[in-house]
Scaffold this motif. Structure first.
Motif, PDB file in Angstrom:
ATOM      1  N   ALA A 101    -101.881  37.888 129.738  1.00 38.97           N
ATOM      2  CA  ALA A 101    -103.011  36.966 129.149  1.00 38.97           C
ATOM      3  C   ALA A 101    -103.936  38.154 130.128  1.00 38.97           C
ATOM      4  O   ALA A 101    -103.351  38.592 131.685  1.00 38.97           O
ATOM      5  N   ASP A 102    -105.384  37.956 130.829  1.00 35.70           N
ATOM      6  CA  ASP A 102    -106.008  38.600 132.010  1.00 35.70           C
ATOM      7  C   ASP A 102    -106.723  37.091 132.627  1.00 35.70           C
ATOM      8  O   ASP A 102    -107.898  37.283 133.392  1.00 35.70           O
ATOM      9  N   ARG A 103    -106.273  36.056 132.805  1.00 33.25           N
ATOM     10  CA  ARG A 103    -106.434  35.143 133.618  1.00 33.25           C
ATOM     11  C   ARG A 103    -105.287  34.382 133.866  1.00 33.25           C
ATOM     12  O   ARG A 103    -104.359  34.220 132.699  1.00 33.25           O
ATOM     13  N   LEU A 104    -105.006  33.736 135.041  1.00 32.18           N
ATOM     14  CA  LEU A 104    -103.700  32.548 134.745  1.00 32.18           C
ATOM     15  C   LEU A 104    -103.954  31.980 133.808  1.00 32.18           C
ATOM     16  O   LEU A 104    -102.749  31.076 133.370  1.00 32.18           O
ATOM     17  N   GLU A 105    -105.336  30.613 134.172  1.00 33.26           N
ATOM     18  CA  GLU A 105    -105.579  29.727 133.247  1.00 33.26           C
ATOM     19  C   GLU A 105    -103.994  29.922 131.625  1.00 33.26           C
ATOM     20  O   GLU A 105    -104.130  29.567 131.867  1.00 33.26           O
ATOM     21  N   ASP A 106    -105.451  31.179 131.482  1.00 30.28           N
ATOM     22  CA  ASP A 106    -104.301  31.592 129.829  1.00 30.28           C
ATOM     23  C   ASP A 106    -103.494  31.117 129.625  1.00 30.28           C
ATOM     24  O   ASP A 106    -102.734  31.078 129.046  1.00 30.28           O
ATOM     25  N   ALA A 107    -102.663  32.022 131.161  1.00 31.40           N
ATOM     26  CA  ALA A 107    -101.045  32.003 131.164  1.00 31.40           C
ATOM     27  C   ALA A 107    -100.363  31.133 131.247  1.00 31.40           C
ATOM     28  O   ALA A 107     -99.171  31.042 129.993  1.00 31.40           O
ATOM     29  N   LEU A 108    -100.552  30.772 131.654  1.00 32.86           N
ATOM     30  CA  LEU A 108    -100.398  29.016 132.132  1.00 32.86           C
ATOM     31  C   LEU A 108    -100.240  28.421 130.812  1.00 32.86           C
ATOM     32  O   LEU A 108     -99.296  27.669 130.239  1.00 32.86           O
ATOM     33  N   ALA A 109    -101.042  28.603 129.987  1.00 34.22           N
ATOM     34  CA  ALA A 109    -100.975  27.638 128.375  1.00 34.22           C
ATOM     35  C   ALA A 109    -100.561  28.177 127.401  1.00 34.22           C
ATOM     36  O   ALA A 109     -99.818  27.436 126.973  1.00 34.22           O
ATOM     37  N   VAL A 110    -100.083  29.298 127.234  1.00 33.14           N
ATOM     38  CA  VAL A 110     -98.906  29.803 126.835  1.00 33.14           C
ATOM     39  C   VAL A 110     -97.677  29.779 127.142  1.00 33.14           C
ATOM     40  O   VAL A 110     -96.868  28.895 126.485  1.00 33.14           O
ATOM     41  N   VAL A 111     -97.640  29.287 128.355  1.00 30.80           N
ATOM     42  CA  VAL A 111     -96.226  28.927 128.911  1.00 30.80           C
ATOM     43  C   VAL A 111     -96.383  26.925 128.628  1.00 30.80           C
ATOM     44  O   VAL A 111     -94.990  27.076 128.123  1.00 30.80           O
ATOM     45  N   ALA A 112     -97.340  26.533 128.459  1.00 31.74           N
ATOM     46  CA  ALA A 112     -97.176  25.198 128.356  1.00 31.74           C
ATOM     47  C   ALA A 112     -96.329  24.696 127.309  1.00 31.74           C
ATOM     48  O   ALA A 112     -96.317  24.401 126.977  1.00 31.74           O
ATOM     49  N   LEU A 113     -97.582  25.723 126.005  1.00 31.59           N
ATOM     50  CA  LEU A 113     -96.723  25.774 124.500  1.00 31.59           C
ATOM     51  C   LEU A 113     -95.500  25.906 124.455  1.00 31.59           C
ATOM     52  O   LEU A 113     -95.168  25.657 123.313  1.00 31.59           O
ATOM     53  N   GLN A 114     -95.222  27.385 124.910  1.00 35.36           N
ATOM     54  CA  GLN A 114     -94.132  27.489 124.253  1.00 35.36           C
ATOM     55  C   GLN A 114     -92.568  26.332 124.969  1.00 35.36           C
ATOM     56  O   GLN A 114     -92.206  26.666 123.683  1.00 35.36           O
ATOM     57  N   LYS A 115     -92.254  25.964 125.429  1.00 35.04           N
ATOM     58  CA  LYS A 115     -91.858  24.526 126.151  1.00 35.04           C
ATOM     59  C   LYS A 115     -91.901  24.359 125.126  1.00 35.04           C
ATOM     60  O   LYS A 115     -91.536  23.068 125.115  1.00 35.04           O
ATOM     61  N   SER A 116     -93.166  23.507 124.717  1.00 36.00           N
ATOM     62  CA  SER A 116     -93.547  22.380 124.375  1.00 36.00           C
ATOM     63  C   SER A 116     -92.872  22.037 122.682  1.00 36.00           C
ATOM     64  O   SER A 116     -92.578  21.734 122.246  1.00 36.00           O
ATOM     65  N   THR A 117     -92.924  23.839 122.492  1.00 36.81           N
ATOM     66  CA  THR A 117     -92.609  24.146 121.196  1.00 36.81           C
ATOM     67  C   THR A 117     -90.916  24.361 120.630  1.00 36.81           C
ATOM     68  O   THR A 117     -90.166  24.538 119.971  1.00 36.81           O
ATOM     69  N   GLY A 118     -91.121  25.149 122.330  1.00 34.45           N
ATOM     70  CA  GLY A 118     -89.681  25.057 122.260  1.00 34.45           C
ATOM     71  C   GLY A 118     -88.836  26.527 121.309  1.00 34.45           C
ATOM     72  O   GLY A 118     -87.941  27.246 120.721  1.00 34.45           O
ATOM     73  N   LEU A 119     -90.276  27.872 120.656  1.00 35.62           N
ATOM     74  CA  LEU A 119     -89.988  28.646 120.155  1.00 35.62           C
ATOM     75  C   LEU A 119     -89.640  29.706 121.206  1.00 35.62           C
ATOM     76  O   LEU A 119     -89.773  30.004 122.176  1.00 35.62           O
ATOM     77  N   VAL A 120     -88.888  31.205 120.640  1.00 33.65           N
ATOM     78  CA  VAL A 120     -89.077  32.475 121.408  1.00 33.65           C
ATOM     79  C   VAL A 120     -90.503  32.433 121.464  1.00 33.65           C
ATOM     80  O   VAL A 120     -91.446  33.135 120.804  1.00 33.65           O
ATOM     81  N   ALA A 121     -90.610  33.207 123.074  1.00 33.30           N
ATOM     82  CA  ALA A 121     -91.831  33.637 123.750  1.00 33.30           C
ATOM     83  C   ALA A 121     -92.284  34.481 124.583  1.00 33.30           C
ATOM     84  O   ALA A 121     -91.107  34.171 125.893  1.00 33.30           O
ATOM     85  N   MET A 122     -92.087  36.097 124.062  1.00 26.23           N
ATOM     86  CA  MET A 122     -91.312  37.172 124.947  1.00 26.23           C
ATOM     87  C   MET A 122     -93.366  37.982 125.750  1.00 26.23           C
ATOM     88  O   MET A 122     -93.961  37.680 124.850  1.00 26.23           O
ATOM     89  N   CYS A 123     -93.130  38.715 126.886  1.00 29.97           N
ATOM     90  CA  CYS A 123     -94.141  39.668 126.820  1.00 29.97           C
ATOM     91  C   CYS A 123     -93.226  40.979 127.393  1.00 29.97           C
ATOM     92  O   CYS A 123     -92.341  41.211 127.920  1.00 29.97           O
TER      93      CYS A 123
END
Length: 318
Positions: free
Chosen positions: A101-123
């Motif tokens: 992301a180019d803003r921390l709040e957007d990165a935090l939102a992706v991390v939260a969504l990954q944790k709630s879905t349990g899907l693989v999310a990688m950068c």
């Protein structure tokens, strides 16, 4: 036993999209089935070259395909976080090219969504996977090398809005959120220690691009290791990123997949991993994590501290 083929959609048919397509060709059990790019003619041409059956100009069209298991995002930086969230919400595993992301709040939102879905999310923090940097990391893990200082130069000649292939870009690159992200993450990774101090200065902004063309960053890890990073879009000379590792038992210089010691003597890193291609190794980790039901090296939660540091640096620069 033959494992089911992982079917992939790739968004962004630019320079890095092609690197991923080339890397995936060498990975068994993976097939790119959909290619997304706003330029339909370009997407159709590349899809024909790589035998990709489906082409779209909108990511949602690829996400609607039930056979798609995972998505690799090589789209403009400003779209990364929103598109990564879009993929997770559609039930697809996702790898997003650096930066997350180019803003921390957007990165935090992706991390939260990954944790709630349990899907693989990688950068795509590729430096973790380059054999030259893996060679250093192996010695850090065994205790035979302790990092004391990294000196890094990230240099390009990019005074107009061009991509790595010399083609016009539809978006603007950024020294801090894109290029510094590689080194900020790698420094903490190689030091085995979180960053506790970070300082930045930047030069004048480009009158048309609206970004600083030169930047310097100093970092300190909790271990006491320090890092100096110089970045420039004004450099008319050797291009790329050059890493000097200074440690207690040696000095090493990494230039992409080449590694030399402090006396400029070559170190053979060809046996470090199954390939010398960092992008391919990054993709192999993504697909292995999907098959094994785990989060990958450079998973979005793992790289989040990098974006916390970048946000703090941006606040200083403002």
């Amino acid at each position: 036993m033959t494992l089911p083929t992982i079917k992939v959609a790739l968004a962004g048919a630019g320079a890095f999209g092609l690197k991923h397509l080339d890397g995936i060709r060498h990975i068994a059990g993976v097939q790119v089935v959909s290619l997304v790019d706003p330029d339909l003619a370009k997407a159709q041409k590349i899809a024909a070259q790589y035998a990709i059956a489906h082409v779209a100009t909108d990511l949602q069209d690829s996400l609607a395909l039930p056979e798609v298991d995972a998505v690799i995002l090589c789209s403009p930086t400003q779209l990364h976080a929103a598109q990564a969230s879009q993929c997770l919400q559609a039930g697809k595993h996702v790898q997003v090219e650096i930066p997350l992301a180019d803003r921390l709040e957007d990165a935090l939102a992706v991390v939260a969504l990954q944790k709630s879905t349990g899907l693989v999310a990688m950068c795509g923090h590729t430096r973790r996977f380059n054999p030259s940097h893996q060679w250093i990391q192996q010695r850090v893990k065994t205790g035979t090398f302790t990092l004391q200082q990294m000196d890094v130069q990230t240099y390009f000649l990019r005074r107009s809005n061009m991509n790595a292939l010399g083609q016009p870009r539809s978006w603007t690159d950024h020294l801090l959120w894109h290029h510094a992200a590689h080194t900020v993450d790698l420094f903490a990774h190689q030091a085995g220690s979180p960053i506790v101090q970070a300082h930045a200065v930047q030069g004048p902004q480009h009158p048309e691009l609206g970004i600083a063309m030169d930047m310097a960053i100093v970092l300190k890890a909790a271990s006491g290791a320090i890092c100096t990073l110089s970045l420039s879009f004004n450099n008319d000379g050797p291009l790329g990123t050059f890493f000097r590792y200074i440690g207690d038992t040696g000095t090493y210089v990494a230039r992409y997949d080449e590694l030399v010691n402090g006396k400029d003597e070559a170190i053979d890193v060809s046996g470090v991993d199954v390939s010398m291609n960092g992008i391919e190794l990054q993709d192999r980790e993504f697909f292995a994590a999907i098959r094994e039901g785990r989060q990958p090296q450079a998973g979005v939660a793992q790289v989040l501290p990098c974006y916390e540091v970048l946000q703090a640096l941006q606040a200083q620069l403002q």
